[in-house]
Design a protein around this motif. Structure first.
Motif, PDB file in Angstrom:
ATOM      1  N   THR A 112     -27.012  -5.799  31.783  1.00 46.20           N
ATOM      2  CA  THR A 112     -27.111  -4.381  31.418  1.00 46.20           C
ATOM      3  C   THR A 112     -27.302  -3.536  32.675  1.00 46.20           C
ATOM      4  O   THR A 112     -28.090  -3.900  33.563  1.00 46.20           O
ATOM      5  N   VAL A 118     -24.646   6.666  31.967  1.00 45.58           N
ATOM      6  CA  VAL A 118     -24.202   5.949  30.759  1.00 45.58           C
ATOM      7  C   VAL A 118     -24.660   4.500  30.859  1.00 45.58           C
ATOM      8  O   VAL A 118     -24.477   3.851  31.903  1.00 45.58           O
ATOM      9  N   TYR A 120     -24.461   0.586  30.044  1.00 48.82           N
ATOM     10  CA  TYR A 120     -23.416  -0.391  29.727  1.00 48.82           C
ATOM     11  C   TYR A 120     -24.039  -1.766  29.505  1.00 48.82           C
ATOM     12  O   TYR A 120     -25.002  -2.144  30.161  1.00 48.82           O
ATOM     13  N   ALA A 162     -12.463  -2.542  27.654  1.00 50.67           N
ATOM     14  CA  ALA A 162     -13.096  -2.368  26.350  1.00 50.67           C
ATOM     15  C   ALA A 162     -12.583  -3.409  25.371  1.00 50.67           C
ATOM     16  O   ALA A 162     -11.446  -3.879  25.467  1.00 50.67           O
ATOM     17  N   ARG A 165     -15.164  -3.308  19.793  1.00 51.56           N
ATOM     18  CA  ARG A 165     -16.308  -2.427  19.539  1.00 51.56           C
ATOM     19  C   ARG A 165     -16.575  -1.594  20.789  1.00 51.56           C
ATOM     20  O   ARG A 165     -16.623  -2.124  21.897  1.00 51.56           O
ATOM     21  N   ASP A 166     -16.801  -0.316  20.600  1.00 53.13           N
ATOM     22  CA  ASP A 166     -17.054   0.563  21.738  1.00 53.13           C
ATOM     23  C   ASP A 166     -18.494   0.467  22.219  1.00 53.13           C
ATOM     24  O   ASP A 166     -18.758   0.512  23.424  1.00 53.13           O
ATOM     25  N   GLU A 167     -19.434   0.321  21.283  1.00 59.41           N
ATOM     26  CA  GLU A 167     -20.847   0.246  21.672  1.00 59.41           C
ATOM     27  C   GLU A 167     -21.626  -0.591  20.668  1.00 59.41           C
ATOM     28  O   GLU A 167     -21.159  -0.838  19.545  1.00 59.41           O
ATOM     29  N   ASP A 168     -22.822  -1.038  21.069  1.00 64.23           N
ATOM     30  CA  ASP A 168     -23.653  -1.850  20.181  1.00 64.23           C
ATOM     31  C   ASP A 168     -24.638  -0.963  19.423  1.00 64.23           C
ATOM     32  O   ASP A 168     -24.591   0.271  19.517  1.00 64.23           O
ATOM     33  N   ARG A 172     -25.412   1.201  23.670  1.00 63.15           N
ATOM     34  CA  ARG A 172     -24.864   0.784  24.960  1.00 63.15           C
ATOM     35  C   ARG A 172     -23.357   0.567  24.844  1.00 63.15           C
ATOM     36  O   ARG A 172     -22.883  -0.016  23.879  1.00 63.15           O
ATOM     37  N   LYS A 173     -22.622   1.038  25.834  1.00 61.77           N
ATOM     38  CA  LYS A 173     -21.185   0.824  25.864  1.00 61.77           C
ATOM     39  C   LYS A 173     -20.904  -0.655  26.144  1.00 61.77           C
ATOM     40  O   LYS A 173     -21.453  -1.243  27.081  1.00 61.77           O
ATOM     41  N   ARG A 175     -18.544  -3.373  27.465  1.00 62.65           N
ATOM     42  CA  ARG A 175     -17.399  -3.516  28.357  1.00 62.65           C
ATOM     43  C   ARG A 175     -17.456  -4.871  29.063  1.00 62.65           C
ATOM     44  O   ARG A 175     -18.526  -5.371  29.417  1.00 62.65           O
TER      45      ARG A 175
END
Length: 206
Positions: A112, A118, A120, A162, A165-168, A172-173, A175
């Motif tokens: 992380t 932002v 990630y 990506a 899924r874009d985020e959890d 969080r993004k 990637r």
């Protein structure tokens, strides 16, 4: 006079006006198609018509699939190409270890980090926890993974990829992180500092 021995023999039919003892040989199959006065047997014609109708119906039923299958393969090929194509290395920043101050660009733990405000999460791995470890070994390994991720991110430009899924659920993004076509997450797995993410957390204790 007509003589038919069986289905495979030749029909002998006497032709009016022919010399005595001379006979014309007519194939049995032809004799079945011709009745009195040379008329065509309707049952044979009906059978052929039905066979031709079924053949035309089969061609009509298959023809849409012959068009649909190649068309359907186009988006599948595009999706496969997108899924296997590594991203461009167009991201570069300096990553310190996150402290208690505002987090803009820094490393939180082994999977992380923050970038330009932002947060990630590296989607293809799971590293040991350092905030709530289940054992001392997990805590120590988590600290190593954090330092190693910092080193990898600071080693040069990298790219994001990506997934579905874009985020959890934590915002969080999600990637995957690549450099020169190689996954940094996979590198951490190879070094024993991460597990490949399988949808659940694996134990680092015992």
């Amino acid at each position: 006079m007509k003589v038919i021995a069986n289905s495979t023999t030749t029909l002998r039919q006497t032709v009016p006006g022919a010399a005595h003892g001379q006979q014309n040989r007519v194939p049995v199959g032809m004799s079945r198609m011709a009745g009195n006065h040379g008329k065509v047997d309707s049952s044979v014609v009906s059978f052929k018509s039905e066979k031709q109708r079924r053949a035309r119906t089969a061609r009509r039923s298959w023809s849409p699939w012959l068009v649909a299958l190649p068309v359907a393969a186009i988006p599948l090929g595009i999706a496969y190409g997108w899924a296997t194509m590594p991203p461009n290395d167009d991201i570069e920043a300096s990553f310190p270890i996150c402290g208690i101050s505002a987090r803009i660009t820094c490393v939180v733990d082994g999977d992380t980090f923050w970038l330009d405000g932002v947060k990630y999460r590296i989607a293809d791995i799971d590293t040991p926890e350092i905030s709530e470890p289940r054992c001392a070994e997990e805590k120590a390994l988590g600290e190593q993974a954090k330092i190693r991720l910092q080193s990898l991110l600071n080693a040069g430009p990298f790219g994001f990829k990506a997934g579905f899924r874009d985020e959890d659920k934590y915002g969080r993004k999600l990637r995957d992180v690549y450099r020169s076509g190689q996954s940094l997450g996979a590198q951490l797995v190879d070094e024993g500092l991460a597990h490949r993410w399988l949808g659940f957390k694996q134990s680092w204790c015992g």
